[in-house]
Design an enzyme around this catalytic site. Sequence first.
Site, short mmCIF file in Angstrom:
data_model
loop_
_atom_site.label_atom_id
_atom_site.label_comp_id
_atom_site.label_asym_id
_atom_site.label_seq_id
_atom_site.Cartn_x
_atom_site.Cartn_y
_atom_site.Cartn_z
N GLN A 142 -2.36 3.58 2.90
CA GLN A 142 -1.13 3.32 3.66
C GLN A 142 -1.24 4.04 4.99
O GLN A 142 -1.54 5.24 5.03
CB GLN A 142 0.10 3.81 2.88
CG GLN A 142 1.41 3.49 3.61
CD GLN A 142 2.65 3.93 2.82
OE1 GLN A 142 2.54 4.57 1.78
NE2 GLN A 142 3.82 3.59 3.34
N HIS B 160 2.88 -6.63 2.47
CA HIS B 160 1.93 -7.58 3.05
C HIS B 160 2.05 -8.89 2.27
O HIS B 160 1.93 -8.89 1.03
CB HIS B 160 0.49 -7.09 2.89
CG HIS B 160 0.15 -5.83 3.63
ND1 HIS B 160 -0.54 -5.84 4.83
CD2 HIS B 160 0.36 -4.53 3.35
CE1 HIS B 160 -0.74 -4.60 5.24
NE2 HIS B 160 -0.19 -3.78 4.35
N ASN C 117 0.86 -1.19 0.00
CA ASN C 117 0.00 0.00 0.00
C ASN C 117 0.89 1.24 0.00
O ASN C 117 1.83 1.33 0.80
CB ASN C 117 -0.91 0.01 1.23
CG ASN C 117 -1.97 -1.07 1.15
OD1 ASN C 117 -2.49 -1.36 0.08
ND2 ASN C 117 -2.29 -1.68 2.28
N HIS D 223 6.39 -1.62 3.82
CA HIS D 223 6.12 -2.99 4.26
C HIS D 223 5.39 -3.70 3.15
O HIS D 223 4.49 -3.15 2.51
CB HIS D 223 5.29 -3.01 5.55
CG HIS D 223 4.11 -2.10 5.54
ND1 HIS D 223 4.21 -0.74 5.72
CD2 HIS D 223 2.78 -2.36 5.34
CE1 HIS D 223 3.02 -0.19 5.65
NE2 HIS D 223 2.13 -1.15 5.40
P1 5GP Z 1 -0.86 -0.34 5.70
O1 5GP Z 1 -2.31 0.03 5.80
O2 5GP Z 1 0.05 0.82 6.04
O3 5GP Z 1 -0.50 -0.98 4.39
O4 5GP Z 1 -0.64 -1.51 6.74
C1 5GP Z 1 -0.20 -1.34 8.03
C2 5GP Z 1 -0.40 -2.67 8.70
O5 5GP Z 1 0.29 -2.67 9.94
C3 5GP Z 1 -1.86 -2.99 9.01
O6 5GP Z 1 -2.25 -4.19 8.34
C4 5GP Z 1 -1.91 -3.12 10.51
O7 5GP Z 1 -2.78 -4.15 10.96
C5 5GP Z 1 -0.46 -3.41 10.85
N1 5GP Z 1 -0.07 -2.94 12.17
C6 5GP Z 1 -0.37 -1.73 12.72
N2 5GP Z 1 0.17 -1.64 13.96
C7 5GP Z 1 0.84 -2.81 14.17
C8 5GP Z 1 1.60 -3.31 15.27
O8 5GP Z 1 1.80 -2.65 16.30
N3 5GP Z 1 2.11 -4.55 15.15
C9 5GP Z 1 1.92 -5.32 14.03
N4 5GP Z 1 2.47 -6.53 14.02
N5 5GP Z 1 1.21 -4.88 12.97
C10 5GP Z 1 0.68 -3.64 13.03
#
Ligand code: 5GP
Length: 115
Positions: free
Chosen positions: A95, A103, A88, A101
């Site tokens: 994001q 996924h 993302n 990161h």
């Molecule tokens: P994004 O939306 O930025 O692509 O994804 C961020 C991801 O980080 C989300 O899927 C969310 O669940 C994960 N996430 C957020 N905070 C934490 C955390 O403290 N620990 C872990 N392991 N994952 C997290």
Amino acid sequence: MSTDCLFCRIVERAVPATVVYETDTVLAFRDIDPQAPTHVLVIPKEHHPDAATMAAADPGLAGDLLAVVGEVAKADGVDDSGYRLVFNTGADANQTVFHVHCHVLGGRHLSWPPG
Ligand code: 5GP
Ligand code: ZN
């Protein structure tokens, strides 16, 4: 390292995470809110805000990250059944953490296109 970055703090082990794979340059840990039986986040240990920025700054690091994706898929047993990689990037993609990161999602059928 950026102390106000959640994923830098996970790299520093200041915030706990379930680490599933680690190299000198890359860390892989389970997402806290899994969307599939396998939902692992693969990150470079060095802070870069998104995938394109990382690849431009350090193409080797981008390669390291993708190599770890392969190891994670094997370790979770989804290398044969298949999995989806998602980076993302920016507001329209939702994001929320601005430390790149990947996924890694698998372990069930994943519909396409995404919502
Ligand atoms: P994004 O939306 O930025 O692509 O994804 C961020 C991801 O980080 C989300 O899927 C969310 O669940 C994960 N996430 C957020 N905070 C934490 C955390 O403290 N620990 C872990 N392991 N994952 C997290
Ligand atoms: Zn960071």
